[in-house]
Scaffold this motif. Structure first.
Motif, PDB file in Angstrom:
ATOM      1  N   MET A 163       0.812  -1.200   0.000  1.00  0.00           N
ATOM      2  CA  MET A 163       0.000   0.000   0.000  1.00  0.00           C
ATOM      3  C   MET A 163       0.866   1.280   0.000  1.00  0.00           C
ATOM      4  O   MET A 163       2.088   1.219   0.193  1.00  0.00           O
ATOM      5  N   ASN A 205      -0.938  -5.349   2.340  1.00  0.00           N
ATOM      6  CA  ASN A 205      -2.341  -5.668   2.594  1.00  0.00           C
ATOM      7  C   ASN A 205      -2.511  -7.183   2.647  1.00  0.00           C
ATOM      8  O   ASN A 205      -2.215  -7.886   1.692  1.00  0.00           O
ATOM      9  N   SER A 256      -5.485  -8.648   3.612  1.00  0.00           N
ATOM     10  CA  SER A 256      -6.910  -9.032   3.548  1.00  0.00           C
ATOM     11  C   SER A 256      -7.295  -9.473   2.141  1.00  0.00           C
ATOM     12  O   SER A 256      -6.630  -9.181   1.170  1.00  0.00           O
TER      13      SER A 256
END
Length: 280
Positions: free
Chosen positions: A272, A278, A280
């Motif tokens: 990011m 990230n 997820s």
């Protein structure tokens, strides 16, 4: 024969040959530099290796012609019909093909540096490994064309149509693609560093492993685009729509994501803007 007569007149110093018919003629290796052939017919002719430097070929019929490795430097090809012609390896440096019809033309490995292809129709053309550095391709139709491994550095493709085109490993550094239609295009591994692509349509485009470092892709549509492994370092994506896009392992460090739409996007293992990964 008409071809023999034209060759004799050219050798005698004549350069004006408007509206002549040399369809199917064997003119391999001929020297017609600086000659005027406006509205003439060379359909299916053999001009392989011909010297047409500075020739006026405006609105000439060249459909099906063989111009392999021909020299067309600074030639006037405005409104010319090159459909299904073979210009592989040809030198078209500085030539003007504005408004020409070049559907299914073969210009693989051709040199089109600084050429003007504005508003030309290159649908399903073969431009594999062609050199189009600094070319003007504003509103050019390149739908389903093959531009893989081509050099498109600093090319102006404003409002060009590149839907379903092949641009694998193409070099598009500093090119302008604002307003361009690239839906379904294959840009796998393409070099798009510092590209200006404001308001472009990249719906369903494949940009996996593409390099978009410092690219401006603001206000663009990238719905369901594949950006897995893409380098978007410091790229501008503000107000762009990336809903349903795949950004697995993409690099977004210092990217401008202001108002970017990531609805249903896959950002697994993407790095990011703040440097975090990230999960997820």
């Amino acid at each position: 024969m008409e071809a023999d007569r034209i060759l004799r007149q050219y050798a005698a110093g004549e350069r004006n040959f408007r509206e002549i018919n040399l369809a199917g003629a064997d003119l391999k290796g001929v020297n017609f530099s600086e000659a005027n052939f406006t509205r003439s017919n060379f359909q299916d002719a053999n001009l392989k290796g011909a010297n047409l430097t500075g020739a006026n070929l405006r609105e000439v019929k060249l459909a099906g012609v063989d111009m392999t490795e021909a020299n067309l430097t600074e030639a006037n090809l405005i409104g010319t019909d090159l459909s299904r012609g073979n210009l592989s390896g040809a030198n078209l440096t500085g030539s003007n093909l504005r408004g020409s019809m070049a559907r299914e033309v073969n210009m693989s490995k051709a040199n089109l540096t600084e050429a003007n292809l504005t508003e030309a129709n290159f649908t399903e053309a073969n431009l594999f490994a062609a050199n189009l550095t600094d070319a003007s391709m504003i509103r050019t139709n390149l739908m389903k064309s093959n531009l893989s491994w081509s050099t498109l550095k600093a090319v102006n493709l404003t409002n060009a149509i590149l839907s379903e085109s092949l641009l694998e490993r193409a070099n598009l550094t500093t090119a302008i693609l604002s307003g361009a239609m690239l839906s379904g295009a294959n840009l796998t591994g393409a070099d798009l560093r510092q590209v200006t692509m404001v308001g472009a349509n990249l719906t369903d485009a494949n940009l996996s492993n593409a390099n978009l470092r410092v690219a401006n892709v603001s206000w663009s549509t990238l719905v369901k685009a594949n950006l897995s492994g893409a380098n978007l370092y410091r790229a501008k994506l503000c107000w762009s729509n990336l809903s349903g896009a795949i950004l697995v392992e993409a690099v977004l460090i210092d990217a401008n994501l202001n108002r970017t739409n990531f609805r249903d996007a896959d950002l697994r293992r993407a790095i990011m803007p703040d440097g975090s990964t990230n999960e997820s």
